[in-house]
Scaffold this motif. Structure first.
Motif, PDB file in Angstrom:
ATOM      1  N   LYS A 173      12.700  -1.730  -7.761  1.00  0.00           N
ATOM      2  CA  LYS A 173      13.135  -0.932  -6.620  1.00  0.00           C
ATOM      3  C   LYS A 173      13.363   0.542  -6.971  1.00  0.00           C
ATOM      4  N   ALA A 174      12.911   0.942  -8.145  1.00  0.00           N
ATOM      5  CA  ALA A 174      13.063   2.343  -8.564  1.00  0.00           C
ATOM      6  C   ALA A 174      11.692   2.897  -8.969  1.00  0.00           C
ATOM      7  N   PRO A 175      10.789   3.086  -7.986  1.00  0.00           N
ATOM      8  CA  PRO A 175       9.425   3.527  -8.313  1.00  0.00           C
ATOM      9  C   PRO A 175       9.360   4.908  -8.969  1.00  0.00           C
TER      10      PRO A 175
ATOM     11  N   GLY B 250       1.907 -13.937  -3.257  1.00  0.00           N
ATOM     12  CA  GLY B 250       2.952 -13.709  -2.269  1.00  0.00           C
ATOM     13  C   GLY B 250       4.044 -12.754  -2.694  1.00  0.00           C
ATOM     14  N   LYS B 251       3.818 -12.012  -3.777  1.00  0.00           N
ATOM     15  CA  LYS B 251       4.833 -11.085  -4.265  1.00  0.00           C
ATOM     16  C   LYS B 251       4.635  -9.693  -3.672  1.00  0.00           C
ATOM     17  N   THR B 252       5.716  -8.942  -3.610  1.00  0.00           N
ATOM     18  CA  THR B 252       5.655  -7.569  -3.122  1.00  0.00           C
ATOM     19  C   THR B 252       5.639  -6.599  -4.306  1.00  0.00           C
ATOM     20  N   ALA B 253       5.363  -5.333  -4.004  1.00  0.00           N
ATOM     21  CA  ALA B 253       5.355  -4.313  -5.054  1.00  0.00           C
ATOM     22  C   ALA B 253       6.730  -4.184  -5.694  1.00  0.00           C
TER      23      ALA B 253
ATOM     24  N   ALA C 202       6.840  12.207  -2.150  1.00  0.00           N
ATOM     25  CA  ALA C 202       6.632  10.804  -2.527  1.00  0.00           C
ATOM     26  C   ALA C 202       7.971  10.083  -2.625  1.00  0.00           C
ATOM     27  N   PHE C 203       7.946   8.789  -2.302  1.00  0.00           N
ATOM     28  CA  PHE C 203       9.093   7.891  -2.411  1.00  0.00           C
ATOM     29  C   PHE C 203      10.188   8.131  -1.378  1.00  0.00           C
ATOM     30  N   LYS C 204       9.979   9.075  -0.456  1.00  0.00           N
ATOM     31  CA  LYS C 204      10.979   9.306   0.576  1.00  0.00           C
ATOM     32  C   LYS C 204      10.841   8.263   1.676  1.00  0.00           C
ATOM     33  N   GLN C 205      11.972   7.791   2.164  1.00  0.00           N
ATOM     34  CA  GLN C 205      11.950   6.797   3.233  1.00  0.00           C
ATOM     35  C   GLN C 205      11.281   7.367   4.485  1.00  0.00           C
TER      36      GLN C 205
ATOM     37  N   LYS D  16       0.825  -1.208   0.000  1.00  0.00           N
ATOM     38  CA  LYS D  16       0.000   0.000   0.000  1.00  0.00           C
ATOM     39  C   LYS D  16       0.858   1.256   0.000  1.00  0.00           C
ATOM     40  N   VAL D  17       1.915   1.258   0.818  1.00  0.00           N
ATOM     41  CA  VAL D  17       2.819   2.419   0.869  1.00  0.00           C
ATOM     42  C   VAL D  17       3.478   2.628  -0.488  1.00  0.00           C
ATOM     43  N   TYR D  18       3.961   1.550  -1.078  1.00  0.00           N
ATOM     44  CA  TYR D  18       4.635   1.624  -2.377  1.00  0.00           C
ATOM     45  C   TYR D  18       3.671   2.169  -3.435  1.00  0.00           C
ATOM     46  N   TYR D  19       2.485   1.580  -3.490  1.00  0.00           N
ATOM     47  CA  TYR D  19       1.520   1.973  -4.529  1.00  0.00           C
ATOM     48  C   TYR D  19       1.028   3.405  -4.337  1.00  0.00           C
ATOM     49  N   GLU D  20       0.736   3.782  -3.104  1.00  0.00           N
ATOM     50  CA  GLU D  20       0.193   5.125  -2.873  1.00  0.00           C
ATOM     51  C   GLU D  20       1.228   6.213  -3.154  1.00  0.00           C
ATOM     52  N   ASN D  21       2.506   5.930  -2.910  1.00  0.00           N
ATOM     53  CA  ASN D  21       3.550   6.873  -3.302  1.00  0.00           C
ATOM     54  C   ASN D  21       3.566   7.041  -4.819  1.00  0.00           C
ATOM     55  N   LEU D  22       3.442   5.923  -5.512  1.00  0.00           N
ATOM     56  CA  LEU D  22       3.392   5.927  -6.974  1.00  0.00           C
ATOM     57  C   LEU D  22       2.176   6.718  -7.457  1.00  0.00           C
TER      58      LEU D  22
END
Length: 222
Positions: free
Chosen positions: A71-73, A62-65, A155-158, A23-29
């Motif tokens: 790893k470069a969204p 079972g896969k992740t975003a 977006a995309f910041k740790q 969710k974090v990955y997708y919403e940043n995107l």
């Protein structure tokens, strides 16, 4: 034909099925892509839905975003944005007019309420009133641009800098309010003067707000 508003609603519902990491990955995107200006809204939402459905399907396996999109969204998002069609100029103009009309309606309605409270007609100088309205409209548009840039940059910041974004927005808003006050207090009235009744401004503001609502509904059908 699915409307943009419907696609956004479906996206909001389907995102709830993502696990926290995805969710974090997708919403940043999503935020990064949505805050890119002058792109066709419907095409943008269609692409976002395709990405979401693809991710949900992969999540079941079972896969992740990161497994799916890499790893470069940010680089992925830039590629997607570059491939999106541009918004029609007429639709962009309608959107800007909608914002301007809505703001003017709210401003006129609020000043109309103040006039009613005072219980006396108001003298309006066309020249100075027009200049003040123009300053406010430009300020509102600049604040919107600032907000979009802040959202996109975060977006995309740790470690999202929500406090920094808030204070940047607060500073921009403060400068805007200060400029409006300076113009409103120290600007000498000029131009033809007209007297309006205590209810005229409130009615005019209400009409403009309804007009802005109508423009929004019409734009959403395009």
């Amino acid at each position: 034909m699915v409307k943009t508003k419907t696609l956004i609603k479906q996206n909001n519902e389907r995102r709830k099925l993502l696990n926290e990491e995805n969710k974090v990955y997708y919403e940043n995107l999503m935020v990064y892509i949505r805050t890119s200006p002058f792109k066709d809204d419907k095409a943008t939402e269609e692409v976002l839905m395709e990405l979401l459905e693809h991710l949900l399907s992969a999540q079941e396996d079972g896969k992740t975003a990161e497994n799916v999109f890499g790893k470069a969204p940010k680089e992925l998002a830039d590629e997607i944005i570059a491939g999106l069609p541009k918004e029609k100029p007429s639709k962009t103009v309608i959107f800007i007019v909608e914002i301007v009309v809505q703001f003017l309606g709210m401003f006129i309605a609020v000043t109309g309420i103040a006039t009613i409270i005072k219980g006396e007609p108001k003298i309006i100088h066309i020249g100075s009133a027009s200049l003040l309205a123009a300053v406010q409209i430009v300020g509102i548009l600049l604040l919107i641009v600032l907000l979009l840039k802040l959202l996109k940059s975060d977006a995309f910041k740790q470690n999202p800098q929500s406090k920094k974004m808030f204070w940047s927005w607060a500073l921009g808003s403060g400068v805007f309010i200060l400029v409006v006050l300076i113009f409103g207090v120290w600007m000498e009235p000029f131009g033809p003067a007209i007297e309006v009744s205590k209810y005229t401004q409130l009615i005019a503001g209400g009409v403009l707000i309804l007009a802005a609502f109508g423009l929004k509904k019409w734009r959403e059908t395009k």
